[in-house]
Write an enzyme that holds these catalytic residues in place. Structure first.
Site, mmCIF file in Angstrom:
data_model
loop_
_atom_site.group_PDB
_atom_site.id
_atom_site.type_symbol
_atom_site.label_atom_id
_atom_site.label_comp_id
_atom_site.label_asym_id
_atom_site.label_seq_id
_atom_site.Cartn_x
_atom_site.Cartn_y
_atom_site.Cartn_z
ATOM 1 N N LEU A 153 -10.256 -37.264 -26.199
ATOM 2 C CA LEU A 153 -10.377 -36.906 -24.785
ATOM 3 C C LEU A 153 -10.295 -38.207 -24.005
ATOM 4 C CD1 LEU A 153 -13.342 -34.338 -24.823
ATOM 5 C CD2 LEU A 153 -10.907 -33.827 -24.535
ATOM 6 N N ASP A 154 -9.577 -38.222 -22.872
ATOM 7 C CA ASP A 154 -9.490 -39.468 -22.123
ATOM 8 C C ASP A 154 -10.866 -39.847 -21.571
ATOM 9 O OD1 ASP A 154 -9.807 -38.689 -19.206
ATOM 10 O OD2 ASP A 154 -8.094 -37.435 -19.688
ATOM 11 N N VAL A 155 -10.987 -41.068 -21.132
ATOM 12 C CA VAL A 155 -12.298 -41.620 -20.796
ATOM 13 C C VAL A 155 -12.983 -40.864 -19.664
ATOM 14 C CG1 VAL A 155 -11.405 -43.318 -19.149
ATOM 15 C CG2 VAL A 155 -13.508 -43.827 -20.439
ATOM 16 N N THR A 157 -12.612 -37.569 -19.146
ATOM 17 C CA THR A 157 -12.782 -36.158 -19.500
ATOM 18 C C THR A 157 -14.029 -35.956 -20.340
ATOM 19 O OG1 THR A 157 -10.403 -35.770 -19.408
ATOM 20 C CG2 THR A 157 -11.705 -34.196 -20.653
#
Length: 291
Positions: A153-155, A157
């Site tokens: 998951l991106d930072v 999210t």
């Protein structure tokens, strides 16, 4: 998207998992199948004289009393190594043989562990970060096993991230041929409400720089004339794909939370908390990817 802060403790929470009525079984190439392969049999070829009684293995895995597990066996709902077992007293080796109940794989290897994490915002989906940001070792350190993250998951999210030491499970969950669905809750500014055609556009597909992308499903959860919340389900795993789909339509997400991977739900797990998958969750998840 308000989320309760995690206590960092190990308190167990009730799982939000609800088993599907029909398990979506897949073979080891990701192709759908109706049931684990194998013919009905007496279990003679499966018997291990120095093994453990099958009903005892089932009882330990959470399928009720020994008597209840004997009923499961006699009714043909149990398979060992792909073969239906009807006889009582069959002994198996849980370390080397594969057991399914109603199509769901039992994880009998106690050395393997799979954990749900509610990843907080501003945590990097990595086991280390050269920039010194918060990473996943903060959460994996709660367990004696060495765990790794399944996908990313991106930072910015939040939400459901799986940690596991089961390499084959991790590989299949991230391989595109198995098309494991993931659900996200997306919040964005929408003065006057989201455009009427936004949900349909997401379902029909949008063009991104690395090719088209389409939501398997999308629906508006809430709107108040200033913000809107849309739930999106898709099976692709390209980098920041959900954010880019909304951006292509002129909307920048202010919050993004992943709430589901396959049959596993985030439920009421607070940000920063972890829990082990239940046996039924793990079995259904494994069945989806042909294990």
């Amino acid at each position: 998207m308000a989320t309760a802060k995690g206590s960092g403790g190990r308190q167990r929470r009730r799982s939000a998992f609800t088993p599907p009525r029909t398990v979506r079984l897949r073979d080891d190439q990701g192709a759908p199948v109706t049931a684990p392969s194998g013919e009905d049999g007496t279990g003679d070829d499966l018997h291990r004289e120095d093994g453990e009684r099958l009903q005892k293995v089932l009882a330990r895995a959470g399928f009720g009393s020994r008597r209840a597990c004997e009923t499961l066996i006699s009714s043909g709902r149990v398979k060992v190594d792909g073969t239906s077992v009807h006889e009582q007293g069959v002994r198996i080796d849980p370390a080397t043989q594969v057991v399914h109940v109603d199509g769901r794989r039992l994880q009998l290897d106690t050395a393997k562990l799979t954990v749900v994490l509610n990843k907080p915002r501003h945590v990097v989906s990595a086991m280390s970060d050269p920039e010194g940001r918060r990473d996943l070792t903060e959460f994996s350190a709660r367990y004696s096993q060495r765990l790794y993250h399944v996908g990313r998951l991106d930072v910015e999210t939040e939400g459901l991230l799986l940690l596991t030491n089961d390499g084959e499970l991790a590989h299949r969950l991230t391989h595109p041929s198995f098309a494991v669905e993931k659900t996200y809750v997306c919040r964005f500014d929408a003065p006057g409400g989201p455009p009427r055609g936004l949900v349909r556009t997401l379902r029909d597909g949008v063009e991104l720089g690395d090719g088209p992308a389409r939501a398997d499903s999308a629906r508006v959860l809430a709107q108040d004339g200033r913000e809107a919340v849309v739930e999106v389900t898709l099976h692709e795993g390209r980098n920041r794909i959900v954010r880019r789909m909304f951006s292509s339509q002129g909307f920048e997400l202010t919050a993004l939370v992943r709430t589901r991977i396959g049959p596993v739900l985030l439920g009421d797990l607070a940000a920063g908390e972890t829990r082990e998958l239940t046996g039924r969750e793990l079995g259904t998840l494994m069945a989806e990817v042909g294990l």
